[in-house]
Design a protein around this motif. Structure first.
Motif, PDB file in Angstrom:
ATOM      1  N   PRO A 107       0.853  -1.198   0.000  1.00 16.21           N
ATOM      2  CA  PRO A 107       0.000   0.000   0.000  1.00 16.21           C
ATOM      3  C   PRO A 107       0.889   1.249   0.000  1.00 16.21           C
ATOM      4  N   LYS A 108       0.325   2.361  -0.415  1.00 13.53           N
ATOM      5  CA  LYS A 108       1.086   3.618  -0.391  1.00 13.53           C
ATOM      6  C   LYS A 108       1.306   4.087   1.051  1.00 13.53           C
ATOM      7  N   ILE A 109       0.262   3.921   1.871  1.00 10.38           N
ATOM      8  CA  ILE A 109       0.320   4.353   3.272  1.00 10.38           C
ATOM      9  C   ILE A 109      -0.253   3.235   4.138  1.00 10.38           C
ATOM     10  N   VAL A 110       0.405   2.936   5.244  1.00  7.61           N
ATOM     11  CA  VAL A 110      -0.181   2.067   6.254  1.00  7.61           C
ATOM     12  C   VAL A 110      -0.574   2.980   7.414  1.00  7.61           C
ATOM     13  N   VAL A 111      -1.834   2.875   7.817  1.00  9.58           N
ATOM     14  CA  VAL A 111      -2.365   3.731   8.878  1.00  9.58           C
ATOM     15  C   VAL A 111      -2.720   2.858  10.071  1.00  9.58           C
ATOM     16  N   PHE A 112      -2.055   3.097  11.178  1.00 11.34           N
ATOM     17  CA  PHE A 112      -2.372   2.382  12.413  1.00 11.34           C
ATOM     18  C   PHE A 112      -3.480   3.149  13.125  1.00 11.34           C
ATOM     19  N   VAL A 113      -4.565   2.441  13.422  1.00 12.34           N
ATOM     20  CA  VAL A 113      -5.729   3.044  14.071  1.00 12.34           C
ATOM     21  C   VAL A 113      -5.599   2.789  15.571  1.00 12.34           C
ATOM     22  N   LEU A 125       6.217  -1.001  23.983  1.00 14.96           N
ATOM     23  CA  LEU A 125       4.918  -0.872  24.641  1.00 14.96           C
ATOM     24  C   LEU A 125       4.795   0.354  25.534  1.00 14.96           C
ATOM     25  N   ASN A 126       5.885   0.954  25.936  1.00 12.52           N
ATOM     26  CA  ASN A 126       5.815   2.129  26.805  1.00 12.52           C
ATOM     27  C   ASN A 126       6.128   3.432  26.081  1.00 12.52           C
ATOM     28  N   GLU A 127       6.378   3.338  24.798  1.00 12.38           N
ATOM     29  CA  GLU A 127       6.711   4.526  24.001  1.00 12.38           C
ATOM     30  C   GLU A 127       5.490   5.437  23.874  1.00 12.38           C
ATOM     31  N   LYS A 128       5.725   6.728  23.962  1.00 11.41           N
ATOM     32  CA  LYS A 128       4.664   7.729  23.784  1.00 11.41           C
ATOM     33  C   LYS A 128       4.761   8.266  22.366  1.00 11.41           C
ATOM     34  N   TYR A 129       3.763   7.984  21.551  1.00 10.73           N
ATOM     35  CA  TYR A 129       3.753   8.421  20.159  1.00 10.73           C
ATOM     36  C   TYR A 129       2.780   9.576  19.973  1.00 10.73           C
ATOM     37  N   GLN A 130       3.093  10.438  19.020  1.00  8.81           N
ATOM     38  CA  GLN A 130       2.194  11.506  18.606  1.00  8.81           C
ATOM     39  C   GLN A 130       1.492  11.052  17.331  1.00  8.81           C
ATOM     40  N   TYR A 131       0.286  11.513  17.117  1.00  9.58           N
ATOM     41  CA  TYR A 131      -0.445  11.158  15.907  1.00  9.58           C
ATOM     42  C   TYR A 131       0.183  11.834  14.687  1.00  9.58           C
ATOM     43  N   GLY A 132      -0.052  11.244  13.526  1.00  5.75           N
ATOM     44  CA  GLY A 132       0.441  11.796  12.276  1.00  5.75           C
ATOM     45  C   GLY A 132       1.488  10.893  11.643  1.00  5.75           C
ATOM     46  N   TYR A 133       2.274  11.468  10.767  1.00  5.31           N
ATOM     47  CA  TYR A 133       3.298  10.751  10.005  1.00  5.31           C
ATOM     48  C   TYR A 133       4.363  10.184  10.948  1.00  5.31           C
ATOM     49  N   GLN A 134       4.764   8.916  10.702  1.00  6.34           N
ATOM     50  CA  GLN A 134       5.717   8.238  11.580  1.00  6.34           C
ATOM     51  C   GLN A 134       6.996   7.782  10.882  1.00  6.34           C
ATOM     52  N   GLY A 135       7.091   7.926   9.589  1.00  5.42           N
ATOM     53  CA  GLY A 135       8.277   7.454   8.878  1.00  5.42           C
ATOM     54  C   GLY A 135       7.884   6.465   7.792  1.00  5.42           C
ATOM     55  N   HIS A 137       8.175   2.243   6.178  1.00  2.00           N
ATOM     56  CA  HIS A 137       8.570   0.831   6.122  1.00  2.00           C
ATOM     57  C   HIS A 137       8.919   0.618   4.655  1.00  2.00           C
ATOM     58  N   LYS A 138      10.205   0.544   4.377  1.00  2.00           N
ATOM     59  CA  LYS A 138      10.692   0.519   2.991  1.00  2.00           C
ATOM     60  C   LYS A 138      10.148   1.764   2.291  1.00  2.00           C
ATOM     61  N   LYS A 139       9.317   1.637   1.262  1.00  2.00           N
ATOM     62  CA  LYS A 139       8.788   2.829   0.579  1.00  2.00           C
ATOM     63  C   LYS A 139       7.362   3.172   1.021  1.00  2.00           C
ATOM     64  N   ILE A 140       6.853   2.452   2.007  1.00  2.00           N
ATOM     65  CA  ILE A 140       5.473   2.645   2.472  1.00  2.00           C
ATOM     66  C   ILE A 140       5.462   3.641   3.629  1.00  2.00           C
ATOM     67  N   ARG A 141       4.661   4.679   3.475  1.00  2.00           N
ATOM     68  CA  ARG A 141       4.549   5.686   4.532  1.00  2.00           C
ATOM     69  C   ARG A 141       3.739   5.125   5.692  1.00  2.00           C
ATOM     70  N   ILE A 142       4.154   5.470   6.911  1.00  2.00           N
ATOM     71  CA  ILE A 142       3.470   5.021   8.124  1.00  2.00           C
ATOM     72  C   ILE A 142       2.805   6.232   8.764  1.00  2.00           C
ATOM     73  N   TYR A 143       1.535   6.071   9.125  1.00  2.00           N
ATOM     74  CA  TYR A 143       0.748   7.163   9.706  1.00  2.00           C
ATOM     75  C   TYR A 143      -0.022   6.603  10.896  1.00  2.00           C
ATOM     76  N   LEU A 144      -0.183   7.411  11.923  1.00  2.00           N
ATOM     77  CA  LEU A 144      -0.892   7.000  13.138  1.00  2.00           C
ATOM     78  C   LEU A 144      -2.059   7.942  13.387  1.00  2.00           C
ATOM     79  N   ILE A 145      -3.256   7.347  13.560  1.00  2.00           N
ATOM     80  CA  ILE A 145      -4.451   8.125  13.894  1.00  2.00           C
ATOM     81  C   ILE A 145      -5.053   7.579  15.189  1.00  2.00           C
ATOM     82  N   PRO A 146      -5.898   8.375  15.835  1.00  2.00           N
ATOM     83  CA  PRO A 146      -6.509   7.906  17.087  1.00  2.00           C
ATOM     84  C   PRO A 146      -7.399   6.691  16.872  1.00  2.00           C
TER      85      PRO A 146
END
Length: 176
Positions: A107-113, A125-135, A137-146
């Motif tokens: 996929p172009k973007i993988v979005v973790f919900v 498991l204890n990392e504090k992440y902010q929502y939005g672009y995360q970097g 995986h190879k050429k696939i953009r990683i994005y985090l949403i609530p």
């Protein structure tokens, strides 16, 4: 928890615009065999109200998500009542399984919900992440949403969730 709960099949095909990856199927999702089915889950409403879909799909129409160039999966395939019920033994192969999906279907973007699924995926498991672009995986953009679960309102209220889904829409329009 009932023992007859089954994981959901991935709804995926090659070269999607977005692959949405939830944390784990909830009990109701497992019982009816469809994604984001909890009575208080607002995933489908958020997709529509953010403009990610033109139609307000229902959980029973989850298979139609591919018509928008989107797919669905979970980090942990074992159904759970809540993310706090996820046991370590359910997560052992999660990162490798998700990475195999990404490598196979690209996929172009993988979005973790939800942050918990992203923490499990990253094995931090204890990392504090902010929502939005995360970097990447190879050429696939990683994005985090609530998370769209009703149980997540302590973390983000509906209007905040909607803003992040709208941000995802703008981001995906630019890059995918």
């Amino acid at each position: 928890m009932p023992e007859d709960l089954r994981p959901l099949r991935d709804i995926i095909k090659k070269n999607l615009k977005i692959l949405f990856v939830g944390t784990s199927p909830g009990v109701r999702s497992s019982q009816i065999g469809h994604y984001f089915a909890g009575y208080s889950n607002v995933f489908w409403k958020l997709l529509y109200e953010s403009g990610l879909t033109n139609d307000r799909l229902t959980t029973e129409q989850d298979y139609k998500i591919v018509e928008y160039g989107y797919g669905l999966s979970d980090v942990v395939k074992k159904p759970t009542r809540s993310t706090s019920d996820i046991k370590y033994k359910y997560t052992i192969n999660s990162t490798h399984r998700v990475n195999r999906l990404l490598d196979q279907f690209t996929p172009k973007i993988v979005v973790f919900v939800g942050k918990r699924g992203f923490q499990i995926y990253n094995q931090r498991l204890n990392e504090k992440y902010q929502y939005g672009y995360q970097g990447f995986h190879k050429k696939i953009r990683i994005y985090l949403i609530p998370s769209s679960s009703g149980q997540s309102y302590r973390d983000t209220k509906y209007k905040q969730k909607l803003r992040w889904y709208e941000a995802l829409k703008r981001y995906s329009d630019r890059v995918a």
